[in-house]
Write a protein that holds these residues in place. Structure first.
Motif, mmCIF file in Angstrom:
data_model
loop_
_atom_site.group_PDB
_atom_site.id
_atom_site.type_symbol
_atom_site.label_atom_id
_atom_site.label_comp_id
_atom_site.label_asym_id
_atom_site.label_seq_id
_atom_site.Cartn_x
_atom_site.Cartn_y
_atom_site.Cartn_z
ATOM 1 N N MET A 1 -13.119 8.805 -15.469
ATOM 2 C CA MET A 1 -13.116 8.101 -14.252
ATOM 3 C C MET A 1 -11.419 8.071 -14.103
ATOM 4 N N VAL A 2 -10.801 8.635 -13.262
ATOM 5 C CA VAL A 2 -9.235 8.378 -13.276
ATOM 6 C C VAL A 2 -8.829 7.631 -12.157
ATOM 7 N N GLY A 3 -9.404 7.410 -11.016
ATOM 8 C CA GLY A 3 -8.860 6.433 -10.061
ATOM 9 C C GLY A 3 -9.322 5.228 -9.936
ATOM 10 N N ARG A 4 -8.960 4.407 -9.074
ATOM 11 C CA ARG A 4 -9.287 2.954 -9.004
ATOM 12 C C ARG A 4 -10.879 2.918 -8.221
ATOM 13 N N GLU A 5 -11.309 1.676 -8.751
ATOM 14 C CA GLU A 5 -12.699 1.802 -8.207
ATOM 15 C C GLU A 5 -12.740 1.410 -6.644
ATOM 16 N N LEU A 6 -13.632 2.048 -5.815
ATOM 17 C CA LEU A 6 -13.716 1.854 -4.339
ATOM 18 C C LEU A 6 -15.011 1.015 -4.193
ATOM 19 N N SER A 7 -14.859 0.737 -2.892
ATOM 20 C CA SER A 7 -16.094 -0.197 -2.352
ATOM 21 C C SER A 7 -16.740 0.912 -1.336
ATOM 22 N N ALA A 8 -18.017 1.017 -1.347
ATOM 23 C CA ALA A 8 -18.786 1.797 -0.330
ATOM 24 C C ALA A 8 -18.133 1.371 1.186
ATOM 25 N N ALA A 9 -17.965 0.200 1.484
ATOM 26 C CA ALA A 9 -17.730 -0.008 2.789
ATOM 27 C C ALA A 9 -16.156 0.346 3.200
ATOM 28 N N ASP A 10 -15.599 0.996 2.380
ATOM 29 C CA ASP A 10 -14.219 1.643 2.499
ATOM 30 C C ASP A 10 -14.449 2.955 3.289
ATOM 31 N N HIS A 11 -15.832 3.509 3.222
ATOM 32 C CA HIS A 11 -15.809 4.679 3.820
ATOM 33 C C HIS A 11 -15.928 4.707 5.546
ATOM 34 N N PRO A 12 -15.279 5.621 6.124
ATOM 35 C CA PRO A 12 -15.004 5.655 7.477
ATOM 36 C C PRO A 12 -16.428 6.066 8.438
ATOM 37 N N LYS A 13 -17.580 6.554 7.504
ATOM 38 C CA LYS A 13 -18.697 7.019 8.386
ATOM 39 C C LYS A 13 -19.847 6.470 7.951
ATOM 40 N N LYS A 14 -20.428 5.789 8.896
ATOM 41 C CA LYS A 14 -21.625 4.753 8.664
ATOM 42 C C LYS A 14 -22.887 5.442 7.829
ATOM 43 N N GLU A 15 -23.114 6.634 8.238
ATOM 44 C CA GLU A 15 -24.109 7.309 7.480
ATOM 45 C C GLU A 15 -23.877 7.502 5.899
ATOM 46 N N VAL A 16 -22.834 8.072 5.531
ATOM 47 C CA VAL A 16 -22.302 8.199 4.155
ATOM 48 C C VAL A 16 -22.236 6.705 3.605
ATOM 49 N N ARG A 17 -21.834 5.624 4.385
ATOM 50 C CA ARG A 17 -21.374 4.411 3.862
ATOM 51 C C ARG A 17 -22.967 3.820 3.317
ATOM 52 N N ALA A 18 -23.807 4.034 4.036
ATOM 53 C CA ALA A 18 -25.022 3.451 3.839
ATOM 54 C C ALA A 18 -25.638 4.133 2.535
ATOM 55 N N VAL A 19 -25.584 5.733 2.424
ATOM 56 C CA VAL A 19 -25.886 6.102 1.119
ATOM 57 C C VAL A 19 -25.182 5.427 -0.173
ATOM 58 N N LEU A 20 -23.931 5.461 0.123
ATOM 59 C CA LEU A 20 -23.020 4.976 -0.991
ATOM 60 C C LEU A 20 -23.256 3.502 -1.282
ATOM 61 N N ASP A 21 -23.555 2.652 -0.294
ATOM 62 C CA ASP A 21 -24.199 1.429 -0.602
ATOM 63 C C ASP A 21 -25.258 1.270 -1.598
ATOM 64 N N ARG A 22 -26.262 2.048 -1.107
ATOM 65 C CA ARG A 22 -27.626 2.116 -2.095
ATOM 66 C C ARG A 22 -27.345 2.758 -3.522
#
Length: 84
Positions: A1-22
């Protein structure tokens, strides 16, 4: 892992955000890499990585692709997150 850790809530698209949250709740790590981010599987040795687009043309299709790739992760037999 190279970059900083992100939150799923940072993603601009709600469909992708839901999958990332899960997936993040299941133990996947989301890091800032590439165009937007990359998911790292929870297996020992990080067997699978999935690129996450920041602005997909079709957010629903991108979310389904991420979920399908995540289903390929070879979790151990005794792991409760493994699908029956």
């Amino acid at each position: 892992m190279v970059g900083r850790e992100l939150s799923a809530a940072d993603h601009p698209k709600k469909e992708v955000r839901a999958v990332l949250d899960r997936l993040v709740a299941q133990g996947w790590k989301l890091c800032k890499e590439g165009h937007w981010g990359r998911l790292y599987c929870p297996c020992e040795g990080r067997c699978l990585t999935i690129p996450v687009p920041g602005t997909p043309q079709n957010a629903g299709r991108a979310a389904r692709k991420i979920a399908a790739r995540a289903a390929l992760c070879p979790l151990p037999d005794g792991d409760p997150r493994r699908a029956p």
